[in-house]
Design a protein around this motif. Structure first.
Motif, PDB file in Angstrom:
ATOM      1  N   HIS A 176       1.523   4.388  -3.043  1.00  0.00           N
ATOM      2  CA  HIS A 176       1.765   5.896  -2.741  1.00  0.00           C
ATOM      3  C   HIS A 176       2.988   6.467  -3.484  1.00  0.00           C
ATOM      4  O   HIS A 176       3.041   7.599  -4.180  1.00  0.00           O
ATOM      5  CB  HIS A 176       1.623   6.480  -1.321  1.00  0.00           C
ATOM      6  CG  HIS A 176       0.419   6.327  -0.522  1.00  0.00           C
ATOM      7  ND1 HIS A 176      -0.596   7.099  -0.923  1.00  0.00           N
ATOM      8  CD2 HIS A 176       0.032   5.646   0.586  1.00  0.00           C
ATOM      9  CE1 HIS A 176      -1.614   6.538   0.086  1.00  0.00           C
ATOM     10  NE2 HIS A 176      -1.116   5.753   1.025  1.00  0.00           N
ATOM     11  N   GLU A 223      -5.650   7.322  -1.219  1.00  0.00           N
ATOM     12  CA  GLU A 223      -5.843   6.161  -0.558  1.00  0.00           C
ATOM     13  C   GLU A 223      -6.168   4.780  -1.290  1.00  0.00           C
ATOM     14  O   GLU A 223      -5.656   3.773  -1.303  1.00  0.00           O
ATOM     15  CB  GLU A 223      -6.318   6.145   0.789  1.00  0.00           C
ATOM     16  CG  GLU A 223      -5.647   7.258   1.598  1.00  0.00           C
ATOM     17  CD  GLU A 223      -4.407   7.006   2.115  1.00  0.00           C
ATOM     18  OE1 GLU A 223      -3.976   5.604   2.242  1.00  0.00           O
ATOM     19  OE2 GLU A 223      -3.581   7.614   2.392  1.00  0.00           O
ATOM     20  N   HIS A 247       0.699  -1.120  -0.015  1.00  0.00           N
ATOM     21  CA  HIS A 247       0.013   0.064  -0.115  1.00  0.00           C
ATOM     22  C   HIS A 247       0.755   1.254  -0.123  1.00  0.00           C
ATOM     23  O   HIS A 247       0.584   2.309  -0.621  1.00  0.00           O
ATOM     24  CB  HIS A 247      -0.935  -0.225   1.206  1.00  0.00           C
ATOM     25  CG  HIS A 247      -1.594   1.157   1.466  1.00  0.00           C
ATOM     26  ND1 HIS A 247      -2.893   1.487   0.935  1.00  0.00           N
ATOM     27  CD2 HIS A 247      -1.336   2.578   2.100  1.00  0.00           C
ATOM     28  CE1 HIS A 247      -3.353   2.652   1.097  1.00  0.00           C
ATOM     29  NE2 HIS A 247      -2.376   3.443   2.047  1.00  0.00           N
ATOM     30  N   GLU A 248       1.907   1.210   1.073  1.00  0.00           N
ATOM     31  CA  GLU A 248       2.724   2.527   0.896  1.00  0.00           C
ATOM     32  C   GLU A 248       3.668   2.481  -0.505  1.00  0.00           C
ATOM     33  O   GLU A 248       3.809   3.810  -0.748  1.00  0.00           O
ATOM     34  CB  GLU A 248       3.796   2.295   2.177  1.00  0.00           C
ATOM     35  CG  GLU A 248       3.097   2.371   3.382  1.00  0.00           C
ATOM     36  CD  GLU A 248       2.147   3.292   3.757  1.00  0.00           C
ATOM     37  OE1 GLU A 248       2.217   4.401   3.270  1.00  0.00           O
ATOM     38  OE2 GLU A 248       1.299   3.100   4.624  1.00  0.00           O
ATOM     39  N   HIS A 293      -8.969   8.913   5.161  1.00  0.00           N
ATOM     40  CA  HIS A 293      -8.850   7.617   4.820  1.00  0.00           C
ATOM     41  C   HIS A 293     -10.280   7.135   4.299  1.00  0.00           C
ATOM     42  O   HIS A 293     -11.159   7.378   5.374  1.00  0.00           O
ATOM     43  CB  HIS A 293      -8.042   6.714   5.381  1.00  0.00           C
ATOM     44  CG  HIS A 293      -6.699   7.042   5.503  1.00  0.00           C
ATOM     45  ND1 HIS A 293      -5.882   8.115   6.042  1.00  0.00           N
ATOM     46  CD2 HIS A 293      -5.600   6.058   5.239  1.00  0.00           C
ATOM     47  CE1 HIS A 293      -4.585   7.966   5.928  1.00  0.00           C
ATOM     48  NE2 HIS A 293      -4.681   6.881   5.607  1.00  0.00           N
TER      49      HIS A 293
HETATM   50 ZN   LIG Z   1      -2.224   5.263   2.574  1.00  0.00          ZN
END
Ligand SMILES: [Zn+2]
Length: 384
Positions: A243, A317, A239-240, A362
């Motif tokens: 980004h 997100e 997930h990171e 989020h």
């Molecule tokens: Zn995030």
């Protein structure tokens, strides 16, 4: 509402209460700051503080401006310390904190000093441009402010965060290998993954992508690293990394740039309006007794723009989540990590629509889980 096939865990009364109190705390904090600025302007106390600052600063403009800022920050801290302490004790009441009172006091002191240093740089730049270019100061001030903002975004992981938390390079071979595989598949490289010693202060878990250029890194809380499986941590890393791949930090800086330009334009307009009509007891643009008016413009704008900026953040997100689904072998560890995080952080899984719309950066946990399950159904079912 989630569909019937998705069993969404209901929020515990405790989670509902905790989040409701936190929201009210945020609203009270905002109202207190807003009222403070209005009172300073309406009563003329700002002018009185300016005169005091000139005495303390031996009539030197820059030094007196610093003294004025110091007085303002000391008074607002004194007025706001009760709410701050309430926030600290709230975390203990819900058994989410491991921080001792002394450590909290020390954090408050450090936070105040960091705010004073950054605030001093900003106001000195602001009033320097105001004195030099009374008509077009705001364009130059905006450019300088954004320059400072970018430098701070770069320095934050190496200078700012370590003031409050300890970080060390992640030394888990299994996780390093997983990250290398993920990064190679993404055709990118993240310069580092760091273990964030959050456990010294909190029981909550967290992870983030921070920094710019050479300081770009993923930070993972030890509260997460020590309690989650390799697959679950990999899902969080993915997930990171999403980004990072989608350049969310850079894009957010662009958004910030536009918002700030509008903010400075609005501040200039308001300042000229107030001075021209003698609304308050400052009759010159460069009279720093008008600082509360500038702060008021920024406070009101941030409040009005909060839903839009949060919507933008939720969009990012969702994009990072989708990136994670695509990069990991199965969405199961993503789902279990989300559930664990929600439980550990006492998060509200299904906040009301307007609460999510206004307050949340989020998407609601229930929505993120539903999206993961949907993706899993589409991509793992053998020939439907
Ligand atoms: Zn995030």
């Amino acid at each position: 509402m989630a569909d019937d096939a998705t069993a969404v865990q209901a929020d515990s009364p405790e989670a509902l209460r905790y989040n409701r109190i936190r929201r009210w705390l945020g609203v009270a904090d905002f109202m207190a700051g807003f009222t403070f600025l209005i009172v300073l302007l309406g009563t003329g106390w700002s002018g009185w503080l300016r005169d005091l600052a000139y005495r303390l600063g031996s009539q030197n403009y820059s030094l007196s401006l610093f003294m004025y800022l110091l007085l303002l920050l000391v008074i607002s801290k004194a007025l706001g310390i009760g709410l701050d302490y309430y926030g600290f004790s709230l975390e203990h009441r819900f058994k989410l904190s491991t921080q001792r009172f002394r450590s909290w006091v020390w954090d408050e002191v450090k936070g105040f000093l960091v705010g004073l240093v950054l605030g001093a740089v900003v106001v000195e730049v602001l009033y320097f441009t105001l004195r030099q270019w009374p008509q077009h100061w705001w364009i130059l001030a905006w450019a300088l402010f954004m320059g400072l903002f970018i430098v701070m975004a770069q320095l934050a992981p190496v200078v700012l965060f370590p003031i409050f938390y300890k970080f060390e390079p992640l030394e888990n071979e299994d996780l390093r290998r997983r990250l290398v595989v993920l990064s190679e598949r993404a055709g990118t490289r993240v310069r580092g993954v760091y273990r964030w010693k959050l456990s010294e202060k909190s029981k909550k878990a967290n992870a983030a992508l921070t920094g710019l250029g050479a300081t770009r890194r993923i930070i993972l809380a030890d509260t997460l690293l020590d309690n989650y499986t390799g697959e679950e941590i990999e899902a969080v890393l993915a997930h990171e990394l999403g980004h990072h791949v989608h350049r969310h930090i850079l894009k957010s800086i662009f958004v910030q740039t536009a918002v700030t330009l509008f903010g400075f334009w609005a501040a200039n307009w308001t300042l000229h309006y107030a001075v021209d009509r003698h609304l308050f007891d400052f009759d010159e643009l460069s009279d720093f007794a008008n600082l509360p008016l500038l702060a008021l413009v920024s406070v009101v704008l941030s409040f009005l723009l909060m839903p839009a900026l949060n919507a933008y953040s939720r969009f990012n997100e969702r994009q990072a989540d989708r990136y994670a689904f695509e990069s990991i072998a199965s969405v199961e560890p993503f789902i279990s990590s989300m559930n664990k995080l929600a439980e550990q952080n006492l998060a509200e899984r299904t906040p009301s629509k307007w609460v999510e719309w206004f307050f949340h950066s989020h998407p609601a946990v229930s929505r993120r889980l539903a999206a993961a399950q949907e993706w899993g159904r589409k991509h793992t079912d053998p020939e439907v």
